[in-house]
Design a protein around this motif. Structure first.
Motif, PDB file in Angstrom:
ATOM      1  N   LEU A 130       0.751  -1.173  -0.144  1.00  0.00           N
ATOM      2  CA  LEU A 130       0.202   0.183   0.102  1.00  0.00           C
ATOM      3  C   LEU A 130       0.832   1.194   0.078  1.00  0.00           C
ATOM      4  CD1 LEU A 130      -2.567  -1.379   2.523  1.00  0.00           C
ATOM      5  CD2 LEU A 130      -2.988  -0.813   0.163  1.00  0.00           C
ATOM      6  N   HIS A 131       0.245   2.177  -0.728  1.00  0.00           N
ATOM      7  CA  HIS A 131       0.939   3.680  -0.822  1.00  0.00           C
ATOM      8  C   HIS A 131       0.195   4.714  -0.297  1.00  0.00           C
ATOM      9  CE1 HIS A 131       4.455   2.646  -3.304  1.00  0.00           C
ATOM     10  NE2 HIS A 131       3.919   1.452  -3.530  1.00  0.00           N
ATOM     11  N   ALA A 132      -1.036   4.282   0.076  1.00  0.00           N
ATOM     12  CA  ALA A 132      -1.905   5.357   0.303  1.00  0.00           C
ATOM     13  C   ALA A 132      -3.238   4.532   1.143  1.00  0.00           C
ATOM     14  CB  ALA A 132      -2.470   6.321  -0.572  1.00  0.00           C
ATOM     15  N   SER A 133      -3.945   4.980   2.132  1.00  0.00           N
ATOM     16  CA  SER A 133      -4.817   4.651   2.966  1.00  0.00           C
ATOM     17  C   SER A 133      -5.804   5.697   3.117  1.00  0.00           C
ATOM     18  CB  SER A 133      -4.491   3.819   4.233  1.00  0.00           C
ATOM     19  OG  SER A 133      -5.521   3.531   4.843  1.00  0.00           O
ATOM     20  N   GLY A 134      -7.111   5.585   2.632  1.00  0.00           N
ATOM     21  CA  GLY A 134      -8.240   6.563   2.931  1.00  0.00           C
ATOM     22  C   GLY A 134      -8.874   6.541   4.518  1.00  0.00           C
ATOM     23  N   GLY A 138     -14.333  17.594  11.233  1.00  0.00           N
ATOM     24  CA  GLY A 138     -15.218  18.089  10.155  1.00  0.00           C
ATOM     25  C   GLY A 138     -14.721  19.315   9.560  1.00  0.00           C
ATOM     26  N   ARG A 139     -13.721  19.800   9.960  1.00  0.00           N
ATOM     27  CA  ARG A 139     -13.228  21.033   9.247  1.00  0.00           C
ATOM     28  C   ARG A 139     -12.701  20.909   8.155  1.00  0.00           C
ATOM     29  NH1 ARG A 139     -12.522  21.180  14.850  1.00  0.00           N
ATOM     30  NH2 ARG A 139     -10.438  20.670  14.503  1.00  0.00           N
ATOM     31  N   LEU A 140     -12.136  20.088   7.784  1.00  0.00           N
ATOM     32  CA  LEU A 140     -11.354  19.872   6.667  1.00  0.00           C
ATOM     33  C   LEU A 140     -12.300  19.484   5.215  1.00  0.00           C
ATOM     34  CD1 LEU A 140      -8.695  17.189   7.507  1.00  0.00           C
ATOM     35  CD2 LEU A 140      -8.197  19.562   7.213  1.00  0.00           C
ATOM     36  N   THR A 141     -11.981  20.105   4.112  1.00  0.00           N
ATOM     37  CA  THR A 141     -12.715  19.913   2.844  1.00  0.00           C
ATOM     38  C   THR A 141     -12.069  19.090   2.013  1.00  0.00           C
ATOM     39  OG1 THR A 141     -13.580  22.059   2.963  1.00  0.00           O
ATOM     40  CG2 THR A 141     -13.665  21.062   1.010  1.00  0.00           C
ATOM     41  N   GLY A 142     -12.611  17.883   1.633  1.00  0.00           N
ATOM     42  CA  GLY A 142     -11.900  16.666   0.764  1.00  0.00           C
ATOM     43  C   GLY A 142     -11.630  15.448   1.845  1.00  0.00           C
ATOM     44  N   ASN A 143     -11.070  14.580   1.164  1.00  0.00           N
ATOM     45  CA  ASN A 143     -10.774  13.313   1.752  1.00  0.00           C
ATOM     46  C   ASN A 143      -9.513  13.245   2.506  1.00  0.00           C
ATOM     47  OD1 ASN A 143     -12.979  11.207   0.342  1.00  0.00           O
ATOM     48  ND2 ASN A 143     -12.110  12.417  -1.224  1.00  0.00           N
ATOM     49  N   VAL A 144      -9.384  12.688   3.486  1.00  0.00           N
ATOM     50  CA  VAL A 144      -8.181  12.605   4.522  1.00  0.00           C
ATOM     51  C   VAL A 144      -7.676  11.258   3.951  1.00  0.00           C
ATOM     52  CG1 VAL A 144      -7.311  12.289   6.650  1.00  0.00           C
ATOM     53  CG2 VAL A 144      -9.151  13.844   6.128  1.00  0.00           C
ATOM     54  N   VAL A 145      -6.275  11.518   3.726  1.00  0.00           N
ATOM     55  CA  VAL A 145      -5.459  10.159   3.491  1.00  0.00           C
ATOM     56  C   VAL A 145      -4.190   9.876   4.136  1.00  0.00           C
ATOM     57  CG1 VAL A 145      -4.298   9.190   1.248  1.00  0.00           C
ATOM     58  CG2 VAL A 145      -6.675  10.259   1.011  1.00  0.00           C
ATOM     59  N   LEU A 146      -3.875   8.694   4.388  1.00  0.00           N
ATOM     60  CA  LEU A 146      -2.486   8.509   5.051  1.00  0.00           C
ATOM     61  C   LEU A 146      -1.433   7.978   3.782  1.00  0.00           C
ATOM     62  CD1 LEU A 146      -3.159   6.051   8.098  1.00  0.00           C
ATOM     63  CD2 LEU A 146      -2.736   8.513   8.156  1.00  0.00           C
ATOM     64  N   THR A 147      -0.541   8.629   3.927  1.00  0.00           N
ATOM     65  CA  THR A 147       0.582   8.266   2.999  1.00  0.00           C
ATOM     66  C   THR A 147       1.614   7.279   3.469  1.00  0.00           C
ATOM     67  OG1 THR A 147       1.999   9.951   3.701  1.00  0.00           O
ATOM     68  CG2 THR A 147       0.439  10.426   1.808  1.00  0.00           C
ATOM     69  N   LEU A 148       1.817   5.786   2.962  1.00  0.00           N
ATOM     70  CA  LEU A 148       2.623   5.002   3.297  1.00  0.00           C
ATOM     71  C   LEU A 148       3.821   4.679   2.468  1.00  0.00           C
ATOM     72  CD1 LEU A 148      -0.719   3.001   3.556  1.00  0.00           C
ATOM     73  CD2 LEU A 148       0.813   3.538   5.566  1.00  0.00           C
ATOM     74  N   GLY A 149       4.273   5.648   1.942  1.00  0.00           N
ATOM     75  CA  GLY A 149       5.493   5.646   1.147  1.00  0.00           C
ATOM     76  C   GLY A 149       5.664   5.060  -0.403  1.00  0.00           C
ATOM     77  N   GLU A 181       1.321   9.705  12.120  1.00  0.00           N
ATOM     78  CA  GLU A 181       0.229  10.605  12.486  1.00  0.00           C
ATOM     79  C   GLU A 181      -1.118  10.213  12.262  1.00  0.00           C
ATOM     80  OE1 GLU A 181       1.139  14.466  10.952  1.00  0.00           O
ATOM     81  OE2 GLU A 181       3.274  14.149  11.136  1.00  0.00           O
ATOM     82  N   ILE A 182      -1.684   8.988  12.240  1.00  0.00           N
ATOM     83  CA  ILE A 182      -2.628   8.362  12.153  1.00  0.00           C
ATOM     84  C   ILE A 182      -3.767   9.175  13.312  1.00  0.00           C
ATOM     85  CG2 ILE A 182      -2.314   6.420  13.269  1.00  0.00           C
ATOM     86  CD1 ILE A 182      -4.144   4.945  11.643  1.00  0.00           C
ATOM     87  N   ALA A 183      -3.397   9.227  14.269  1.00  0.00           N
ATOM     88  CA  ALA A 183      -4.250   9.850  15.376  1.00  0.00           C
ATOM     89  C   ALA A 183      -4.860  11.111  14.864  1.00  0.00           C
ATOM     90  CB  ALA A 183      -3.610  10.123  16.687  1.00  0.00           C
ATOM     91  N   ALA A 184      -3.836  12.034  14.511  1.00  0.00           N
ATOM     92  CA  ALA A 184      -4.249  13.426  13.758  1.00  0.00           C
ATOM     93  C   ALA A 184      -5.250  13.269  12.659  1.00  0.00           C
ATOM     94  CB  ALA A 184      -3.035  14.172  13.388  1.00  0.00           C
ATOM     95  N   ALA A 185      -4.879  12.268  11.889  1.00  0.00           N
ATOM     96  CA  ALA A 185      -5.852  12.129  10.550  1.00  0.00           C
ATOM     97  C   ALA A 185      -7.224  11.793  11.139  1.00  0.00           C
ATOM     98  CB  ALA A 185      -5.205  10.942   9.859  1.00  0.00           C
ATOM     99  N   HIS A 186      -7.371  10.809  12.096  1.00  0.00           N
ATOM    100  CA  HIS A 186      -8.425  10.535  12.590  1.00  0.00           C
ATOM    101  C   HIS A 186      -9.314  11.828  13.182  1.00  0.00           C
ATOM    102  CE1 HIS A 186      -9.247   5.895  12.596  1.00  0.00           C
ATOM    103  NE2 HIS A 186      -8.119   6.320  11.947  1.00  0.00           N
ATOM    104  N   PHE A 189      -1.633  12.742   5.857  1.00  0.00           N
ATOM    105  CA  PHE A 189      -0.755  12.702   7.247  1.00  0.00           C
ATOM    106  C   PHE A 189      -0.094  11.252   6.717  1.00  0.00           C
ATOM    107  CE2 PHE A 189      -4.595  14.755   8.280  1.00  0.00           C
ATOM    108  CZ  PHE A 189      -4.169  15.597   9.129  1.00  0.00           C
ATOM    109  N   PRO A 190       1.515  11.351   7.363  1.00  0.00           N
ATOM    110  CA  PRO A 190       2.156  10.010   7.436  1.00  0.00           C
ATOM    111  C   PRO A 190       1.428   9.000   8.405  1.00  0.00           C
ATOM    112  CG  PRO A 190       3.318  11.728   8.569  1.00  0.00           C
ATOM    113  CD  PRO A 190       2.074  12.470   7.989  1.00  0.00           C
ATOM    114  N   LEU A 191       1.912   7.585   8.145  1.00  0.00           N
ATOM    115  CA  LEU A 191       1.251   6.725   9.044  1.00  0.00           C
ATOM    116  C   LEU A 191       1.365   7.148  10.441  1.00  0.00           C
ATOM    117  CD1 LEU A 191      -0.316   4.042   9.382  1.00  0.00           C
ATOM    118  CD2 LEU A 191       1.989   2.696   9.051  1.00  0.00           C
TER     119      LEU A 191
END
Length: 325
Positions: free
Chosen positions: A35-39, A314-325, A303-308, A299-301
């Motif tokens: 995986l390179h990205a996780s929604g 609910g303040r971000l516009t658009g999808n939130v994604v983790l980057t996995l390299g 920082e998953i807590a910050a992504a959650h 967010f990098p993996l």
């Protein structure tokens, strides 16, 4: 492999852990995806916060994108090296996409067109497929008017575009700060649900008739609009979510005397032919570059807590994604 997991329900920073665990191996009929990205979707957050634990340890997230690294028995070797996006990664199983690798049945790893990056690919399983199925449940919508609640949210953003491609007029409910985002997706008329009477605005915009259909993200609030004539007689309301987990009252007189139809679904549990139809159409739309995509934050993996927390806030516009390299 590096992965994130939780072993109990709770707040993100209290329960999410990042560390090393054994890399899975693909079983018969499965593929191993690097995986390179996780929604990160609202349903992932809800699962972590309070849904029953289905295993002692859960790697969260159902959406992802990456490259097939290995295949199990019965899968063609030609799939190794294929760019793919993943759906239902953590549906009824403990091993989700918040990790460097995931093993899934081969049909859950869909070829990702070369013109689509991995971050976008990690936004397809839930947001895009939900939008496609929700629009499809309305049948032929050419020349009809749809009300899409949350038109600037992840699902709504795709639903607006798909409805417009199919010839519908779209009215969308949107908060003031996201109106430009909804306009860019193609919304014809906007309703500021925080400051306007949604029912009165819909009736004004439809000459008192009401809309032909509704695509709804929150039944707990939208159900109250049905007795107010928002949905025209013989109209359909398609709902895929609610901000209230418990029972929600529905006006039977409004449904009965309006001959209204209510259709509720969860994208994780689409029937095989429904899933195939949605995936096939999505592939065509992606290859034709017919859709606009919106990744609001990465967010990098670690920082998953910050992504959650970003999804919860609910303040971000658009999808939130983790980057996995």
């Amino acid at each position: 492999m590096k992965a994130a997991w939780y072993d109990r329900n709770g707040e993100a920073r209290e329960v999410l852990v990042v560390g090393e665990m054994e890399t899975p191996k693909p079983g018969p009929g499965e593929v191993l995806v690097r995986l390179h990205a996780s929604g990160v979707n609202p349903s992932d957050v809800k699962s972590r916060k309070g849904r029953p634990m289905i295993a002692p340890r859960i790697i969260p997230h159902s959406d992802g994108a990456g490259i097939i690294n290995a295949v199990g028995k019965g899968v063609e070797n030609s799939r190794v090296g294929q760019r793919v996006w993943v759906w239902n990664g953590q549906w009824k199983r403990p091993m989700g996409t918040a990790a460097e690798y995931i093993a899934v049945p081969q049909e859950q790893a869909v070829p990702l067109p070369s013109n689509i990056d991995f971050a976008t690919g990690a936004c397809l399983g839930i947001p895009a497929l939900t939008a496609l199925h929700a629009v499809s449940l309305h049948g032929d919508i050419a020349g009809k008017t749809l009300l899409i609640t949350g038109a600037a949210a992840a699902v709504g953003h795709y639903a607006v575009q798909i409805a417009k491609l199919r010839g519908a007029r779209v009215i969308g409910t949107v908060s003031p700060v996201r109106q430009a985002h909804a306009r860019a997706a193609g919304v014809d008329e906007l309703i500021d649900y925080r400051h306007e009477d949604v029912a009165e605005r819909v009736k004004a915009l439809t000459g008192g008739k009401g809309v032909d259909g509704i695509i709804d993200m929150d039944l707990s609030s939208t159900a109250a609009l049905l007795p107010k004539g928002v949905l025209a007689p013989h109209g359909t309301m398609v709902c895929y979510g609610s901000n209230v987990a418990g029972d929600i009252p529905i006006s039977f007189p409004a449904m009965l005397w309006g001959s209204l139809k209510l259709s509720v679904f969860v994208v994780y549990d689409l029937l095989p032919d429904e899933r195939t139809a949605a995936v096939d159409e999505l592939t065509r739309l992606l290859e034709a570059e017919a859709l606009k995509h919106s990744v609001g934050a990465t967010f990098p993996l670690d920082e998953i807590a910050a992504a959650h927390e970003g999804v919860e806030g609910g303040r971000l516009t658009g999808n939130v994604v983790l980057t996995l390299g």
